[in-house]
Design a protein around this motif. Structure first.
Motif, short mmCIF file in Angstrom:
data_model
loop_
_atom_site.label_atom_id
_atom_site.label_comp_id
_atom_site.label_asym_id
_atom_site.label_seq_id
_atom_site.Cartn_x
_atom_site.Cartn_y
_atom_site.Cartn_z
N CYS A 17 -1.63 -10.38 8.61
CA CYS A 17 -2.29 -9.87 9.81
C CYS A 17 -3.72 -9.50 9.43
CB CYS A 17 -1.53 -8.70 10.41
SG CYS A 17 -2.19 -7.09 10.00
N TRP A 19 -5.42 -6.92 9.82
CA TRP A 19 -5.76 -5.53 9.55
C TRP A 19 -5.01 -4.93 8.36
CZ3 TRP A 19 -9.61 -4.39 12.84
CH2 TRP A 19 -9.69 -5.14 14.01
N CYS A 43 -2.24 -10.42 14.15
CA CYS A 43 -1.28 -9.34 13.94
C CYS A 43 0.00 -9.98 13.46
CB CYS A 43 -1.04 -8.63 15.28
SG CYS A 43 0.33 -7.47 15.26
N SER A 44 0.74 -9.26 12.68
CA SER A 44 1.99 -9.84 12.19
C SER A 44 2.95 -10.11 13.35
CB SER A 44 2.64 -8.92 11.15
OG SER A 44 3.08 -7.74 11.78
N GLY A 67 1.93 -7.47 6.81
CA GLY A 67 1.54 -6.77 8.03
C GLY A 67 1.25 -5.32 7.70
N CYS A 68 0.83 -4.61 8.70
CA CYS A 68 0.54 -3.20 8.48
C CYS A 68 1.85 -2.43 8.34
CB CYS A 68 -0.24 -2.64 9.66
SG CYS A 68 -1.67 -3.63 10.08
N CYS A 73 0.59 -0.41 12.87
CA CYS A 73 0.09 -1.68 13.38
C CYS A 73 -1.16 -1.42 14.22
CB CYS A 73 1.16 -2.35 14.22
SG CYS A 73 0.59 -3.77 15.15
N HIS A 74 -2.17 -2.24 14.03
CA HIS A 74 -3.41 -2.05 14.77
C HIS A 74 -3.18 -2.12 16.27
CE1 HIS A 74 -7.80 -2.05 14.94
NE2 HIS A 74 -7.65 -2.83 16.00
N TYR A 75 -2.18 -2.89 16.66
CA TYR A 75 -1.86 -3.02 18.08
C TYR A 75 -0.63 -2.21 18.45
CZ TYR A 75 -5.02 -6.85 17.25
OH TYR A 75 -6.09 -7.58 16.87
N ASN A 79 4.11 -5.22 14.49
CA ASN A 79 4.93 -5.40 13.29
C ASN A 79 6.41 -5.12 13.53
OD1 ASN A 79 4.55 -2.68 13.53
ND2 ASN A 79 3.47 -2.40 11.59
S1 FES Z 1 -2.12 -5.41 13.17
FE1 FES Z 1 -1.24 -5.47 11.23
S2 FES Z 1 0.82 -5.71 11.77
FE2 FES Z 1 -0.06 -5.62 13.74
#
Ligand code: FES
Ligand SMILES: Cc1cc2nc3c(=O)[nH]c(=O)nc-3n(C[C@H](O)[C@H](O)[C@H](O)COP(=O)(O)OP(=O)(O)OC[C@H]3O[C@@H](n4cnc5c(N)ncnc54)[C@H](O)[C@@H]3O)c2cc1C
Lengths: 142, 660
Positions: A17, A19, A43-44, A67-68, A73-75, A79
């Motif tokens: 992802c 981020w 994003c993942s 992923g984060c 998760c940025h969103y 994830n």
């Molecule tokens: S932004 Fe990294 S997992 Fe969604």
């Protein structure tokens, strides 16, 4: 190490992802691990079983998705989806006779020094041990 | 675009994804207002006042309840340190914060509210709380919400601690206490009345029954001695706490004709006003400092005087006088104020030869209280202060014995309801960490964090607006009943009063914007992990998306110029149009299953009817942030991401895997 097949160069695809620890830092692992192919996604959450199967079909020996960390998760939620899809994909590849070790999901920022390196080393090392993916062998023998 | 990217890579130029779609502005970083800083429980005062202005009483109450489970009680008896710090005092008078809290609490009482469901138990661990005062109740409320089993033990036949046993019902009607305690027991907290821990059931026994942590919130109920001759000799000498407890338990017998109360705190005033209501002819209060130093709430003192209580300031008891085994009066001496003592108050000094006698048949000393420690075994190992209060770690509230925590009056000595509530919260947080085997020492005081931020406010040009006063019961009606004296604001009064708030700072912390934005465009971020863990957020940042997203698609792109030198040292330049990645629906392929609508946290996706009974999903691209989760979830492949199609990912895969 002795078990590792010397002349075998595993093809490992990494989805990351944008981020997470891998996507953000444009990891140097790309240079350190020549077998390692990085595909960045926003994003993942974009990862689904179809994408994973597609990669195996195209001849990947292993797939690692980054992923984060949970809840970061940025969103906000992507994830979670990735984790669910990951579970589905695991059972699907099992049906196809692909070893579960070939697929891995890592939700982490990798802020600790060396952690990312060791995760990748361990994963790629594991693939080296089990050899090329059965799907790839079928395709190449065609 | 992909080929471009490879070229760039070869040139060792990094090209990041267009970030347009994901970036956000910070619009406001909140500073806590002075009232919130002053509140020991950290209630979001400014925010709930703002909600009252908007007529959102339920929301205001819900916000108060986050930090204070006893709003109706605090709205009546709180010492309101918030009002002392109110910035409006620099203009005229402080906002009537306390009365506004009461207003919303009463407003809910008037409606028939659905009773809360018990909280699901998620943890096997049980916690024993000793004492059902505000400290114990608050802690129980916090812990039950975390999924623990909570039992409160109370030695008296009624719950509420000093709220019920001490504070008279003309100030705090019993229905209010019962209702607010009921709100806590509804969640699953068990209160076992008439059980004195240490006597009826031992700590060992409770441990055997599986209680893993203990909160000692026994309050301070033992009156201190006056240390004057005669105080143990005569009938008619009764300690204030015992006196009020008897009255509050229903014993409304007139104690005597003439009553002297000694002391200047809320409890002394309460005892004097209670004695008047029981029909005593004359009631005196003897206090050794002047009115300015008197710790009781000013309005309490005023009301007591209006009702007929006579207060002797600057006087102290010398000797209790008696006749035939009964109290006959008290010899007092006049005082003057000398140098300030260690508490900062001026020390009273007796004036030689100024003795005088007040006749009385009842004397009620109310000088101070200490915890009644008779429940502890003789050989207990608790560390105690010289005032018999429990010594605890100032941050974690842990006693020296593992698994035992102490707070409220039992730890601080006679104090206030809000402080007890704050202690209840701190102890709940510590017990949670203790049971989770987390390092207790790592907690930082969330309230002290709040305290550290200063806030400066421009008050120039603010016009004075007169403070609203709530109505009071007439004096005649008061004297022969225990009916509540202070009455509630009307709705109009409450809103008018709330409008006096200067709203120190741009935002009212209420977070209504987050809940209210159906498109989820406003977000909060919580930087303090610890704060989140205990459900308190001392600081947050509000966010909204950047403006480019509001522009029409064709105007949205951003131009980026990249320049580099090649091997021949020649300048190269490249202009790129960066566009945000957003997702869109191929309407012909969508079969309207609605999966994507559920997965989009930004609410960018809606299902739109097209023909009879047929729906397709639609993505509002000005909201979409392009994460692609909907693309992944879409079973028919109808959703695609711009610049990031399946095809492109496939190409990327192929080129990766076929590279040798
Ligand atoms: S932004 Fe990294 S997992 Fe969604
Ligand atoms: C007359 C009076 C008026 C007051 N007025 C005000 C006011 O206007 N505003 C304000 O802010 N504060 C006021 N206070 C102070 C306030 O009531 C106390 O600070 C507050 O109640 C302390 O709460 P707590 O939970 O620590 O203890 P408490 O409320 O004292 O509760 C302790 C409970 O523990 C129980 N207990 C003790 N030992 C045992 C045992 N071994 N086993 C089981 N249970 C036990 C006790 O019976 C009691 O119910 C007043 C106090 C008094 C006495």
């Amino acid at each position: 190490m002795s078990e590792e097949k010397k002349d075998f160069k595993p093809k490992v695809v990494a989805f990351a992802c944008h981020w997470c620890g891998v996507g953000k830092n444009e990891i140097n692992a790309v240079e350190d691990f020549p077998d390692f192919k990085l595909i960045k996604l926003m994003c993942s959450g974009r990862i689904n079983s179809a994408l994973i199967l597609k990669a195996f079909e195209k001849g990947a020996d292993g797939i690692i998705a980054f992923g984060c960390p949970e809840g970061k998760c940025h969103y906000n939620f992507g994830n979670r989806n990735a984790a669910e899809e990951y579970k589905i994909a695991q059972s699907l590849i099992h049906l196809l006779g692909i070893e579960p070790k070939r697929l891995r999901l890592e939700l982490d920022f990798f802020s600790e020094d060396g952690k990312l390196d060791s995760v990748i080393k361990e994963f790629v090392g594991g693939i080296r041990k089990i050899g090329p993916s059965p799907l790839r062998l079928i395709n190449e023998n065609k | 675009m992909y080929r471009l990217e490879t070229t760039l890579k070869k040139e060792k130029i990094k090209l990041f994804f267009p970030r347009l779609s994901s970036d956000v502005h910070t619009i406001s970083r909140l500073e806590p207002s002075s009232c919130r800083v002053a509140c020991p429980a950290g209630i979001q005062v400014k925010a709930y006042i703002g909600l009252i202005v908007a007529g959102k009483f339920q929301e205001a109450l819900d916000l108060i309840k986050k930090d204070n489970p006893l709003p109706g009680i605090c709205g009546r008896v709180c010492t309101h340190p918030c009002e002392s710090e109110c910035n409006r005092r620099k203009v005229d008078e402080s906002v009537a914060i306390c009365a506004l809290k009461r207003f919303v609490a009463d407003w809910e009482l008037k409606k028939s509210v659905k009773r809360a469901e018990p909280i699901a138990r998620i943890s096997d661990e049980k916690i024993a709380i000793v004492g059902s005062g505000p400290a114990g109740l608050t802690c129980a409320n916090d812990l039950i919400r975390l999924g623990y089993g909570v039992t409160v033990f109370e030695k008296l036949p009624f719950a509420g601690g000093m709220l019920t046993a001490g504070i008279p019902s003309y100030r705090l009607p019993r229905e209010i206490i019962n209702k607010e305690i009921e709100n806590i027991t509804d969640l699953g907290v068990e209160i076992r009345l008439g059980v004195k821990v240490g006597k009826d059931v031992g700590f060992d026994e409770l441990m055997e029954q599986g209680f893993k942590a203990f909160f000692i919130a026994v309050g301070a109920h033992q009156g201190l001695k006056l240390n004057v001759p005669g105080e143990n000799d005569y009938q008619g000498f009764i300690d204030c706490v015992d006196f009020l407890r008897n009255v509050n338990s229903g014993d409304h017998k007139k104690p005597g004709r003439k009553v002297i109360v000694i002391g200047g705190g809320n409890s002394a005033i309460d005892a004097s006003r209670t004695a008047l209501r029981l029909g005593c002819d004359e009631v005196f209060v003897v206090y050794r400092r002047s009115r300015k130093e008197m710790p009781a709430n000013v309005s309490e003192i005023e009301e007591a005087e209006k009702e007929g209580v006579k207060i002797h300031y600057l006087a102290a008891p010398v000797k209790i006088l008696g006749k035939k085994g009964k109290v006959a009066g008290m010899e007092c001496i006049k005082m003057r104020l000398g140098e300030p003592d260690e508490s900062g108050r001026r020390k009273p000094v007796p004036l030689e030869g100024s003795e005088f006698v007040i006749e009385a048949d009842v004397i009620i000393p109310s000088i101070s209280q200490k915890p009644d420690l008779s429940f502890l075994p003789k050989d207990h190992e608790f560390k105690l202060s010289k005032w018999d209060t429990f010594e605890v770690d100032p941050v974690t509230f842990a006693t020296n014995i593992q698994g035992f925590f102490a707070g409220g009056d039992a730890m601080s000595g006679p104090n206030t309801v809000v402080d007890a509530i704050a202690h209840g919260h701190f102890v709940a947080r510590s017990i949670n960490r203790y049971l989770k085997h987390k390092d207790l020492k790592k907690i930082t005081h969330s309230s002290s964090e709040v305290r550290e931020w200063g806030f400066r406010l421009e008050i120039e040009g603010e016009k004075p607006i007169e403070r609203n006063h709530f109505p009071k019961l007439s004096i005649e009606k008061r004297l022969n009943s225990f009916e509540e004296v202070d009455l509630c604001f009307t709705e109009e009064q409450a809103i008018a009063e709330a409008k006096r708030c200067l709203r120190c700072g741009p935002c009212v912390e209420c977070q209504e914007c987050v809940a209210g934005c159906s498109k989820r465009l406003v977000m909060l971020s919580f930087p303090h992990k610890e704060a989140q863990e205990i459900g308190r957020v001392p600081e947050f940042i509000l966010r909204v998306p950047t403006d480019p997203m509001k522009l029409p698609r064709d105007k949205r792109s951003e131009e980026v110029v990249i320049s580099w030198r090649d091997e021949e040292e020649k300048e190269n330049q490249l202009t790129l149009a960066l566009e945000p990645i957003t997702c869109f629906v191929d309407k012909d392929m969508c079969r309207g299953c609605g999966k994507c609508e559920k997965v989009c946290e930004y609410k960018a996706i809606t299902l739109k009817p097209v023909k009879e009974g047929l729906v397709v999903s639609e993505i509002d691209e000005s909201i979409c942030k392009g994460c692609g989760t909907c693309v992944a979830i879409c079973t028919t492949g109808a959703i695609k991401a711009r610049h990031f199609t399946d095809k492109r990912i496939e190409q990327m895969l192929e080129s990766c895997l076929n590279q040798e």
